[in-house]
Design a protein around this motif. Structure first.
Motif, PDB file in Angstrom:
ATOM      1  N   PRO A   1      -5.175   0.655  -9.248  1.00 16.88           N
ATOM      2  CA  PRO A   1      -6.375   0.508  -8.424  1.00 16.88           C
ATOM      3  C   PRO A   1      -7.633   0.325  -9.272  1.00 16.88           C
ATOM      4  O   PRO A   1      -7.785   0.954 -10.324  1.00 16.88           O
ATOM      5  CB  PRO A   1      -6.438   1.829  -7.644  1.00 16.88           C
ATOM      6  CG  PRO A   1      -5.040   2.366  -7.684  1.00 16.88           C
ATOM      7  CD  PRO A   1      -4.481   1.934  -8.994  1.00 16.88           C
TER       8      PRO A   1
ATOM      9  N   ILE B   1      -7.731  -3.312  -5.202  1.00 15.25           N
ATOM     10  CA  ILE B   1      -7.143  -2.115  -4.600  1.00 15.25           C
ATOM     11  C   ILE B   1      -8.106  -0.943  -4.729  1.00 15.25           C
ATOM     12  O   ILE B   1      -8.623  -0.666  -5.812  1.00 15.25           O
ATOM     13  CB  ILE B   1      -5.807  -1.755  -5.275  1.00 15.25           C
ATOM     14  CG1 ILE B   1      -4.821  -2.915  -5.156  1.00 15.25           C
ATOM     15  CG2 ILE B   1      -5.219  -0.487  -4.656  1.00 15.25           C
ATOM     16  CD1 ILE B   1      -3.576  -2.738  -5.989  1.00 15.25           C
ATOM     17  N   LYS B   2      -8.324  -0.285  -3.621  1.00 17.62           N
ATOM     18  CA  LYS B   2      -9.080   0.964  -3.615  1.00 17.62           C
ATOM     19  C   LYS B   2      -8.185   2.067  -3.061  1.00 17.62           C
ATOM     20  O   LYS B   2      -7.447   1.842  -2.095  1.00 17.62           O
ATOM     21  CB  LYS B   2     -10.336   0.855  -2.756  1.00 17.62           C
ATOM     22  CG  LYS B   2     -11.112   2.181  -2.662  1.00 17.62           C
ATOM     23  CD  LYS B   2     -12.354   2.074  -1.796  1.00 17.62           C
ATOM     24  CE  LYS B   2     -13.052   3.430  -1.687  1.00 17.62           C
ATOM     25  NZ  LYS B   2     -14.274   3.365  -0.850  1.00 17.62           N
ATOM     26  N   ILE B   3      -8.226   3.219  -3.682  1.00 18.76           N
ATOM     27  CA  ILE B   3      -7.497   4.376  -3.149  1.00 18.76           C
ATOM     28  C   ILE B   3      -8.501   5.446  -2.735  1.00 18.76           C
ATOM     29  O   ILE B   3      -9.451   5.747  -3.458  1.00 18.76           O
ATOM     30  CB  ILE B   3      -6.477   4.945  -4.152  1.00 18.76           C
ATOM     31  CG1 ILE B   3      -7.114   5.243  -5.505  1.00 18.76           C
ATOM     32  CG2 ILE B   3      -5.302   4.001  -4.317  1.00 18.76           C
ATOM     33  CD1 ILE B   3      -6.184   5.984  -6.469  1.00 18.76           C
TER      34      ILE B   3
ATOM     35  N   ALA C   1      -4.310   3.652   0.425  1.00 20.71           N
ATOM     36  CA  ALA C   1      -4.645   2.476  -0.378  1.00 20.71           C
ATOM     37  C   ALA C   1      -5.064   1.354   0.552  1.00 20.71           C
ATOM     38  O   ALA C   1      -4.387   1.068   1.545  1.00 20.71           O
ATOM     39  CB  ALA C   1      -3.453   2.055  -1.224  1.00 20.71           C
TER      40      ALA C   1
ATOM     41  N   SER D   1       0.841  -1.201   0.000  1.00 15.64           N
ATOM     42  CA  SER D   1       0.000   0.000   0.000  1.00 15.64           C
ATOM     43  C   SER D   1       0.873   1.248   0.000  1.00 15.64           C
ATOM     44  O   SER D   1       0.506   2.274  -0.575  1.00 15.64           O
ATOM     45  CB  SER D   1      -0.934  -0.004   1.209  1.00 15.64           C
ATOM     46  OG  SER D   1      -0.190   0.046   2.415  1.00 15.64           O
TER      47      SER D   1
END
Length: 510
Positions: free
Chosen positions: A472, A441-443, A429, A411
């Protein structure tokens, strides 16, 4: 270290010397099969190793020098690794997906004397590396003529010699180079104890991971064959194992899940595979076993620690990694290294009762090494619990890694690339649930004041600057990130409701 060092590990099992003997005993037997480029016998592989040793000497490589290798997973990548071992040089395998800052970090951190790569990446590597690093362009599979064999007068590498410097995901900062001794690879022989004499193992894992290296150790010990391809492909798994009569296979959770999600076929059980090892196990692993006519096994391992936990053929629960293996001591502890009771969650720490079977620290990072090995135990950074009968369960990652498509993604590195955008003030992240059982992955992004940054534009920026597996899927813009009184981001709050109305989905946008 000299000949007086402890030798609880059998030195005859150290891979380079073992392969030299196998080249005489099993000269005409297949050793490696690259399903896309062809096969090589034990004898031919050893000749390729000697050719690469000559090449390295011609390039001025000396003992203890580091040789960075950015190649696809292929026979030449593996032969070059063994050649480095004979010369007491150290291979630094690099993920070919690395570019930009990540590539520069690994090259500057490892300080290689020589970089070996393909022509398409040569200029990029010359620009990213230190000025005194030479770049050699390799034409994969082409003849090499570098003088007479150079290995005859060299003694076999020892268990305490460094086999490779393998860069981890960098969960608490930039990626760190793990000093991996040859002795650690030897432990794979007993860990994967379903492999035996003459077996054919299929493992489509990259050679820049330990999972792409230890199969050579295992099949060489048993006189078997290792079959691989440069990356897992769902539609090629069963055709590959059938074509090459593979009776053993490895597959991470996502790989097994992709196989499971394919429409059932009448010939699903018509395959030579007797066992698949991977992890974690599918929740309905028993149905997978029945469908494909095989058994599943799992274990817990990491680059720094080898494989201290395994189920063998005695799987008690799909959530369990198994039991402690002989030769390892395990504890589950609190923040102060005090052991917690059975059933309670804490961090798994590990040590071995045999020397040279775990990492020898992080390259050039004594403080990180001391922190990881505090109180004489290696701290895995993973949260575990243990039941009353001695089965171990991985609960979560203490560290902020995201597991996506069998890659451990830092991350920290994702965040550093996102904040490189001029309109990003800060970001966090996180891993969010994925349909394949791993994570996406999410930011969560805080834009600069008065910035008009949109998610599609940011996604395009990231796709051009980071490896594809790190891009992401989800983006959400926030006014601020939740933080502790000491200004650390509280990611637990971001994970509580990861799919808000304001979350943009790259896949849906397509």
């Amino acid at each position: 270290m000299g000949e007086t060092a402890p030798q609880e590990l059998d030195p005859a099992r150290v891979l380079p010397g073992l392969l030299r003997r196998r080249a005489i005993e099993l000269a005409d037997q297949d050793f490696l099969i690259d399903v896309e480029r062809g096969r090589v016998t034990y004898g031919a592989f050893q000749r390729r190793v000697e050719q690469f040793a000559g090449l390295l000497l011609q390039q001025g490589v000396q003992p203890s020098d580091r040789v960075a290798v950015l190649l696809p997973t292929c026979v030449d990548e593996q032969a070059l690794w063994i050649a480095c071992g004979w010369l007491r040089a150290v291979q630094v395998p690099i993920n070919p997906a690395y570019r930009g800052d990540m590539l520069r970090h690994v090259l500057h951190d490892s300080g290689p004397r020589l970089i070996v790569t393909v022509g398409a990446r040569a200029d990029e590597l010359r620009q990213a590396a230190d000025a005194d690093a030479a770049v050699f362009v390799l034409e994969i599979g082409q003849p090499l003529v570098y003088g007479p064999p150079v290995l005859a007068g060299l003694g076999d590498p020892k268990p305490w010699d460094t086999a490779a410097i393998i860069y981890t995901s960098g969960t608490t900062g930039p990626s760190k180079g793990v000093l991996t001794p040859w002795g650690q690879l030897i432990t794979g022989i007993d860990t994967f104890d379903d492999v035996g004499p003459g077996d054919v193992l299929y493992a489509p894992f990259a050679a820049f991971h330990l999972g792409g290296k230890v199969p050579l150790q295992i099949v060489a010990h048993w006189g078997g064959t290792f079959v691989f391809r440069d990356g897992f492909k769902t539609d090629r798994f069963w055709p590959d194992v059938r074509a090459h009569a593979c009776n053993r296979a490895w597959a991470f959770y996502a790989m097994a899940n992709f196989l499971w999600q394919q429409p059932p076929r009448p010939d699903d059980r018509d395959n030579p595979v007797e066992s698949i090892t991977g992890g974690p196990l599918l929740p309905d692993y028993a149905a997978f076993e029945r469908r494909f006519g095989l058994r599943m096994r799992t274990n817990y391992g990491m680059t720094e620690a080898g494989w201290p936990i395994a189920t063998g053929d005695h799987v008690v629960d799909h959530r369990s990694c198994g039991r402690a293996r002989d030769g390892y001591e395990l504890r589950i502890v609190d923040d102060f290294d005090a052991e917690v009771p059975a059933g309670h969650i804490g961090e798994l720490i590990v040590r071995s009762d045999r020397p040279w079977t775990m990492n020898q620290g992080y390259l050039g990072r004594p403080a990180d090494t001391a922190r990881a090995w505090r109180n004489g135990w290696y701290h895995t950074g993973d949260a575990f619990r243990r039941d009353e009968t001695g089965n171990y369960y991985l609960v979560d990652r203490v560290k902020d890694a995201v597991r996506r498509r069998s890659e451990n993604i830092s991350s920290f590195e994702v965040e550093s690339m996102v904040t490189a955008h001029p309109d990003v003030l800060e970001c966090a992240a996180i891993g969010v649930p994925s349909d394949d059982g791993e994570e996406e992955i999410k930011i969560c992004v805080v834009p600069m004041p008065d910035a008009t940054l949109a998610a599609p534009a940011l996604s395009e920026f990231l796709a051009a600057t980071m490896p594809r597996f790190m891009v992401p899927r989800y983006i959400e813009f926030l006014d601020e990130l939740p933080k502790t009184p000491t200004s650390k981001v509280r990611k637990v709050e971001l994970k509580r409701d990861p799919f808000t109305a304001g979350t943009w989905d790259r896949m849906a946008a397509r």
